[in-house]
Scaffold this motif. Structure first.
Motif, PDB file in Angstrom:
ATOM      1  N   SER A   1      -2.680  -5.606 -12.465  1.00  0.00           N
ATOM      2  CA  SER A   1      -1.526  -4.698 -12.400  1.00  0.00           C
ATOM      3  C   SER A   1      -0.624  -4.831 -13.620  1.00  0.00           C
ATOM      4  O   SER A   1       0.115  -3.916 -13.943  1.00  0.00           O
TER       5      SER A   1
ATOM      6  N   GLY B   1       3.383  -2.271  -6.181  1.00  0.00           N
ATOM      7  CA  GLY B   1       2.639  -2.366  -4.928  1.00  0.00           C
ATOM      8  C   GLY B   1       1.430  -3.279  -5.040  1.00  0.00           C
ATOM      9  O   GLY B   1       1.202  -4.133  -4.168  1.00  0.00           O
ATOM     10  N   VAL B   2       0.676  -3.122  -6.118  1.00  0.00           N
ATOM     11  CA  VAL B   2      -0.500  -3.972  -6.319  1.00  0.00           C
ATOM     12  C   VAL B   2      -0.067  -5.426  -6.540  1.00  0.00           C
ATOM     13  O   VAL B   2      -0.684  -6.353  -6.008  1.00  0.00           O
TER      14      VAL B   2
ATOM     15  N   TRP C   1       3.082   2.109  -8.447  1.00  0.00           N
ATOM     16  CA  TRP C   1       1.845   1.478  -7.985  1.00  0.00           C
ATOM     17  C   TRP C   1       1.686   0.054  -8.494  1.00  0.00           C
ATOM     18  O   TRP C   1       1.120  -0.792  -7.811  1.00  0.00           O
ATOM     19  N   ARG C   2       2.177  -0.225  -9.695  1.00  0.00           N
ATOM     20  CA  ARG C   2       2.045  -1.590 -10.229  1.00  0.00           C
ATOM     21  C   ARG C   2       2.780  -2.605  -9.340  1.00  0.00           C
ATOM     22  O   ARG C   2       2.278  -3.695  -9.092  1.00  0.00           O
TER      23      ARG C   2
ATOM     24  N   VAL D   1       1.967   1.709  -3.494  1.00  0.00           N
ATOM     25  CA  VAL D   1       0.861   2.249  -4.300  1.00  0.00           C
ATOM     26  C   VAL D   1       0.727   3.745  -4.072  1.00  0.00           C
ATOM     27  O   VAL D   1       0.528   4.513  -5.020  1.00  0.00           O
TER      28      VAL D   1
ATOM     29  N   MET E   1       0.826  -1.211   0.000  1.00  0.00           N
ATOM     30  CA  MET E   1       0.000   0.000   0.000  1.00  0.00           C
ATOM     31  C   MET E   1       0.858   1.258   0.000  1.00  0.00           C
ATOM     32  O   MET E   1       0.500   2.259  -0.635  1.00  0.00           O
TER      33      MET E   1
END
Length: 97
Positions: A89, A39-40, A36-37, A31, A28
Motif C-alpha cells: 500500500s 484501508g489496505v 484505498w491505501r 478501500v 474494506m
C-alpha cells in the motif's frame, strides 16, 4: 435446566479475532469508498496485531487465532500477509485519472 448460550468469546484470542475482523471490515469499506491505501494499511496492521497476539497468547487462550497446530506457522503467515499489505500500500505509485 437449560443453559443460556454464551454471548461473549470464551477466550481472549476469540475477542482479538473479532476485533481484527471488525477492523478489517472498516478497512474494506475504506478501500471501497475512500482512500484505498489507508484501508489496505489498516487491514495489514490488524493482521500484524493478530500475529503479535498469537505469538504471546497460550495455546488455550489463543481461541480462534489458533488455526494450525504450530504457533509459529500462524504467526508467520499472519505477519507475512500483514507486512505485504502495508508495504504494497505504500509503494504502489498513484495512478492518473
Amino acid at each position: 435446566m437449560e443453559r443460556e448460550p454464551r454471548r461473549v468469546p470464551s477466550t481472549l484470542g476469540g475477542l482479538v479475532y473479532l476485533v481484527v475482523v471488525g477492523v478489517s471490515a472498516v478497512g474494506m469499506l475504506l478501500v471501497a469508498f475512500g482512500p484505498w491505501r489507508r484501508g489496505v494499511s489498516l487491514i495489514g496492521f490488524a493482521l500484524l496485531a493478530a500475529a503479535a497476539m498469537r505469538a504471546v497468547l497460550s495455546e488455550h487462550e489463543a481461541g480462534m487465532l489458533r488455526v494450525r497446530r504450530y504457533r509459529w506457522i500462524d504467526v508467520g503467515m499472519l505477519a507475512g500477509v500483514g507486512v505485504a499489505l502495508v508495504v504494497l500500500s505504500s509503494v504502489i505509485p498513484d495512478q492518473p485519472g
